[in-house]
Design a protein around this motif. Sequence first.
Motif, PDB file in Angstrom:
ATOM      1  N   MET A  55       0.905  -1.237   0.054  1.00 38.26           N
ATOM      2  CA  MET A  55      -0.052   0.149  -0.044  1.00 38.26           C
ATOM      3  C   MET A  55       0.755   1.117  -0.441  1.00 38.26           C
ATOM      4  O   MET A  55       0.350   2.374  -0.476  1.00 38.26           O
ATOM      5  CB  MET A  55      -0.714  -0.113   0.935  1.00 38.26           C
ATOM      6  N   LEU A  56       2.303   0.939   0.430  1.00 39.07           N
ATOM      7  CA  LEU A  56       3.398   1.992   0.600  1.00 39.07           C
ATOM      8  C   LEU A  56       3.357   2.352  -0.699  1.00 39.07           C
ATOM      9  O   LEU A  56       4.867   3.842  -1.290  1.00 39.07           O
ATOM     10  CB  LEU A  56       4.210   2.118   1.418  1.00 39.07           C
ATOM     11  N   TYR A  57       3.205   1.772  -1.799  1.00 37.61           N
ATOM     12  CA  TYR A  57       3.778   2.281  -3.309  1.00 37.61           C
ATOM     13  C   TYR A  57       2.794   3.349  -4.107  1.00 37.61           C
ATOM     14  O   TYR A  57       3.394   4.429  -4.542  1.00 37.61           O
ATOM     15  CB  TYR A  57       3.901   1.222  -4.368  1.00 37.61           C
ATOM     16  N   ARG A  58       1.859   3.589  -3.920  1.00 37.94           N
ATOM     17  CA  ARG A  58       1.015   4.732  -3.497  1.00 37.94           C
ATOM     18  C   ARG A  58       2.015   6.296  -3.699  1.00 37.94           C
ATOM     19  O   ARG A  58       1.918   7.174  -4.029  1.00 37.94           O
ATOM     20  CB  ARG A  58      -0.273   4.948  -2.863  1.00 37.94           C
ATOM     21  N   ALA A  59       2.597   6.179  -2.072  1.00 41.88           N
ATOM     22  CA  ALA A  59       3.070   7.383  -1.403  1.00 41.88           C
ATOM     23  C   ALA A  59       3.765   7.736  -2.606  1.00 41.88           C
ATOM     24  O   ALA A  59       4.919   8.937  -2.582  1.00 41.88           O
ATOM     25  CB  ALA A  59       3.601   7.373  -0.218  1.00 41.88           C
ATOM     26  N   ALA A  60       4.642   6.363  -2.972  1.00 41.31           N
ATOM     27  CA  ALA A  60       6.097   6.158  -3.714  1.00 41.31           C
ATOM     28  C   ALA A  60       5.831   7.030  -5.357  1.00 41.31           C
ATOM     29  O   ALA A  60       6.664   7.386  -6.312  1.00 41.31           O
ATOM     30  CB  ALA A  60       6.889   4.957  -4.044  1.00 41.31           C
ATOM     31  N   VAL A  61       4.167   7.466  -5.206  1.00 44.82           N
ATOM     32  CA  VAL A  61       4.368   8.223  -7.428  1.00 44.82           C
ATOM     33  C   VAL A  61       4.586   9.168  -7.485  1.00 44.82           C
ATOM     34  O   VAL A  61       5.266   8.689  -8.573  1.00 44.82           O
ATOM     35  CB  VAL A  61       2.672   8.143  -7.292  1.00 44.82           C
ATOM     36  N   PRO A  62       5.379  10.298  -6.761  1.00 48.05           N
ATOM     37  CA  PRO A  62       6.074  11.031  -7.163  1.00 48.05           C
ATOM     38  C   PRO A  62       6.984  10.822  -8.145  1.00 48.05           C
ATOM     39  O   PRO A  62       7.798  11.411  -7.922  1.00 48.05           O
ATOM     40  CB  PRO A  62       5.344  12.334  -6.516  1.00 48.05           C
ATOM     41  N   PHE A  63       7.884   9.808  -6.997  1.00 48.37           N
ATOM     42  CA  PHE A  63       9.322  10.094  -6.704  1.00 48.37           C
ATOM     43  C   PHE A  63       9.393   9.110  -8.241  1.00 48.37           C
ATOM     44  O   PHE A  63      10.496   9.513  -8.885  1.00 48.37           O
ATOM     45  CB  PHE A  63      10.248   9.442  -5.688  1.00 48.37           C
ATOM     46  N   GLY A  64       8.434   8.319  -8.413  1.00 49.83           N
ATOM     47  CA  GLY A  64       8.752   6.944  -9.500  1.00 49.83           C
ATOM     48  C   GLY A  64       8.252   8.632 -10.722  1.00 49.83           C
ATOM     49  O   GLY A  64       9.241   7.805 -11.562  1.00 49.83           O
ATOM     50  N   ALA A  65       6.992   8.739 -11.037  1.00 48.94           N
ATOM     51  CA  ALA A  65       7.072   9.680 -11.827  1.00 48.94           C
ATOM     52  C   ALA A  65       8.607  10.462 -12.348  1.00 48.94           C
ATOM     53  O   ALA A  65       8.958  10.762 -13.585  1.00 48.94           O
ATOM     54  CB  ALA A  65       6.298  10.768 -11.788  1.00 48.94           C
ATOM     55  N   GLY A  66       8.952  10.884 -11.156  1.00 52.17           N
ATOM     56  CA  GLY A  66      10.358  11.605 -11.527  1.00 52.17           C
ATOM     57  C   GLY A  66      11.167  10.787 -11.903  1.00 52.17           C
ATOM     58  O   GLY A  66      12.771  11.196 -13.473  1.00 52.17           O
ATOM     59  N   VAL A  67      11.918   9.360 -11.543  1.00 47.21           N
ATOM     60  CA  VAL A  67      12.394   8.519 -11.914  1.00 47.21           C
ATOM     61  C   VAL A  67      12.246   8.312 -13.427  1.00 47.21           C
ATOM     62  O   VAL A  67      13.254   7.954 -14.937  1.00 47.21           O
ATOM     63  CB  VAL A  67      12.363   7.411 -11.079  1.00 47.21           C
ATOM     64  N   LEU A  68      10.655   8.090 -13.833  1.00 52.78           N
ATOM     65  CA  LEU A  68      10.662   7.911 -15.635  1.00 52.78           C
ATOM     66  C   LEU A  68      10.868   8.994 -15.878  1.00 52.78           C
ATOM     67  O   LEU A  68      11.658   8.571 -16.944  1.00 52.78           O
ATOM     68  CB  LEU A  68       9.509   7.622 -15.093  1.00 52.78           C
ATOM     69  N   LEU A  69      10.595  10.311 -16.006  1.00 49.98           N
ATOM     70  CA  LEU A  69      10.513  11.078 -16.922  1.00 49.98           C
ATOM     71  C   LEU A  69      12.214  11.589 -16.821  1.00 49.98           C
ATOM     72  O   LEU A  69      12.710  11.867 -18.442  1.00 49.98           O
ATOM     73  CB  LEU A  69      10.081  12.516 -15.463  1.00 49.98           C
ATOM     74  N   LEU A  70      12.918  11.296 -15.922  1.00 55.48           N
ATOM     75  CA  LEU A  70      14.930  11.668 -16.167  1.00 55.48           C
ATOM     76  C   LEU A  70      14.944  10.067 -17.329  1.00 55.48           C
ATOM     77  O   LEU A  70      15.760  10.402 -17.707  1.00 55.48           O
ATOM     78  CB  LEU A  70      14.853  10.850 -14.780  1.00 55.48           C
TER      79      LEU A  70
END
Lengths: 374, 452
Positions: B221-236
């Motif tokens: 359930m904590l992956y929800r909290a990692a969405v903005p960081f994941g998006a940042g990594v993906l964009l990078l």
Amino acid sequence: MSVPPELPSFAANLAGVLFDGDRPVPQAVDLRLDHGAGVLDITQPAGGGETLRWPLDEIRRLPDSAAREGAVLRWTGDPLARLQVEDRRILSALPHPARRAPPKGRGRLAAWAVAAVAAVVLQIGVLIPLLADRLSGFVPPEGERALGEATFEQIRQALAGSGLPPLPTCDAPAGRAALDKMLLALGQDNGAGASARVYVLDHEMVNAFALPGGYVVFFRGMIDAAEGPNEIAAVMAHEIGHVENRDPTRHALRSAGSIGILGLLFGDFAGGAAVLFLTERLISARYSQGAESGADGFAYTALEEAGVSPAALGDMFERLRDRYGDAQGITAHFLSHPTLTSRIARARAAARPDAKYGDILSDVDWTALKSICD
Amino acid sequence: MPPQGAWRRVASRVTIPLTDSAAPPPVPEQGLDVWFTGNRSALFWLALKSGFWTVLTLGFYRFWMKTRLRRWYWSAIRPGGHPLEYVGDPWEKLLGFFIAVVVLTFYIGIVNLVLMFVSFSVFQSSFVGYLASFAGVIPVWFYAQYRARRYVLARTRWRGVRFGLAAGAWGYAWRALMHWSITILSLGILWPRMTFWLEKYKTDRTRFGSARLHQGGDWRMLYRAAVPFGAGVLLLGLLALWMAVLDPLIPAGGMSWDAVSDEAGAAITYGFVPQGWSGPGRILLVFPVLMLMIYGIIHYRFVTKRILANHKTADGIYLRSNLKGLRISMIYVLGTTIAYTILAAGIAMVIGTALGVLGPLAFLEAQPGDGDLFGAVPRWLSFAVIAVMYLGVFLLWGVLHHTFVTFPLMRHMAITLDIGNVAALATVSQRARDAFAEAEGFAEALDLGAAI
């Protein structure tokens, strides 16, 4: 005392919330000040429950509260019960709302304080230097040499600045030959098994230092500042003294042990790093002033055997003192070296007044050494 | 005291129909809001005053400073209007610190020295020794972290009832080491798993009086909290793909890495664009992506707290957090920017003064050798001035950090929290005192208690 002391008077009884120290359930209570008996009566409005009577002089207020209104009170006779009041007027009826509990366990605290100080002093003052001295003898020579080489490269790089090639060593053949002659005269073998290797760095700083593995490094500024070959020989003999005593390795081992301990003492309070630095410097100085005196002593003997006056070391120190001044008073305790004035006096005293001393190099060799960086 | 007992019994059984009309009505409260009182200026002065004494006493007052600040913060947080209470004692902290020093002195001193010896002898460098001595402290570090938490909880009360944390510091230390290893090996993908299990270990051992806390939920359930960081990594990643493969920034043509990095260095130094680069303006896109990643880190750190809080229960009592990720990131970024700007300006001022009074050579001459760092008598005075300024800058930084970071973060976390089903509180009773001789001494000695 004809006028009775002015006491707070309440139109109505005060209300408060009591926590009995057992259950986290607030109990609404009525408070009544009984000035005659000097107690605070705490009763439940429903009429149920027994009335608590807290002596006014034993009621304390919890300190450092963030609230702008109200207060939380406790009674010294009950460590757990708490009384929360909204009206601060009650505080004026309490004679000692801020009195602290009498100290307890101070003997134990003192014992541990002494133990902590003793542990640190024993470690830094006795165990670590002893262990460092012992262990430095067991570091294999090739390990020491590699360590010295790595440090030497770092220093050359740092002095050159980033992005530039490391500071070059000066290797004019005639100058190198003069250096080798000087080493030989000081009783150092300059073959493959030599314990000391001398380098000159092309930098104007008036300085010389020794590194683990027998590295003795001069800055060109030192050779420029000297007024004769004997002064350079004296500094060289001093640095060889460090090499012979394995001071650089001992120092590296010792500081690795003691800096960690000092890090424990000055936690994360503001500016702890500065205090840490100064203390390490102070302890380091105590230790290395001894090493410096040892190296000076070695130099006197080596110079004497080479037929050069030990006073030459004093002459060199005098140039340093003229250039940079000397430390006095408290600062002297923080220096890694004894004061220059005392070292000059000692070097001059080491020279025998009736002896005839010569120069370590011929004029030709000295000229060659002076142009080693050209 | 029978009447009082009866009163309580009723309060604990609100759902049972009451036949006795004379009994008091059931407690109407079903949930409790957490309030936060206290203003910034009061905290500022408390932090400044106690920080000043800390500097003046060469750090010894820090035990008092920490105690007083905790008392203040705790009393500001008021679930249901009733403040938390911090009953920690500075003297016991001092005692704990002495105990930790005695224990750790021998460990750290001897171990470091022997490690350095091995490093010199075997690896011919000091780096391995420092690395090994750092690695050797890591388990102690986790141990100290758990012990410090146990101490703080044992000294926290609400409504007169103690919190507590069961023993288990070494269990925590080796679990933390395992989870960190797994996280590093999985390149951070399993980070939420570590966050969850370590928090669960601590929560499941936490007590409020007789009530045991329980961490429910699942690590996924904590992956929800990692969405903005994941998006940042993906964009990078996409940006890198675009600039390196799809439309190469540097035309393919057998240029060596050295030539490329030289060109890039020159471009940065002199501000011109090397010829032949296609669309160099795209490099600027890296900055918003990095900003997003920084936001993502803060978002993860605090939003996981919200998600975890929402799955915490204790004997039927539950927590509800409504913390706002964006708002807390704003607080955090603004606050740390203020504090660090002042710190950087202060350090620049100290260095400027040092250069002014000592001359630029003073730093070079601090090299090993015969050059003297400390010269004539007047220098002693200038050193004193610099030392006072240096300490003052760090003092001010700490004070500003409390005022602009810790205070607003705590306030936001407190007011967005509420407690549900508080009727069950009536079944909770007091727990025994946790004596805890060494207090948080280990954490103090190892510099863990940086926050409060």
